[in-house]
Design a protein around this motif. Structure first.
Motif: not given
Length: 80
Positions: A54-80
């Motif tokens: 998900w961190r890789v996806a955020l770097r690749q696609y995070g420039a799009d605000p809608a996609i960034r929001k989805i990825i950040e939501r997923k990151l909140n649900d992922v354990s370290d």
């Protein structure tokens, strides 16, 4: 003005079959993702594979605000 190297590259690309071009594109995408993953783990340290994806996806696609929001939501649900 194109260089000899660019002309040779273009010639070789034209010689590839469509399947080989797709295979080459996938290999380049995988290389880029692996490179980004190494950068992230160097900067942030070890993490779960899921979080890293998900961190890789955020770097690749995070420039799009809608996609960034989805990825950040997923990151909140992922354990370290």
């Amino acid at each position: 003005m194109t260089s000899i190297v660019e002309e040779e590259y273009d010639r070789r690309i034209r010689e590839l079959s469509p399947a080989e071009r797709v295979e080459r594109s996938v290999a380049m995408l995988n290389w880029a993702r692996n490179f980004i993953a190494k950068q992230i783990t160097t900067e942030e340290g070890p993490m779960s594979q899921e979080r890293l994806r998900w961190r890789v996806a955020l770097r690749q696609y995070g420039a799009d605000p809608a996609i960034r929001k989805i990825i950040e939501r997923k990151l909140n649900d992922v354990s370290d």
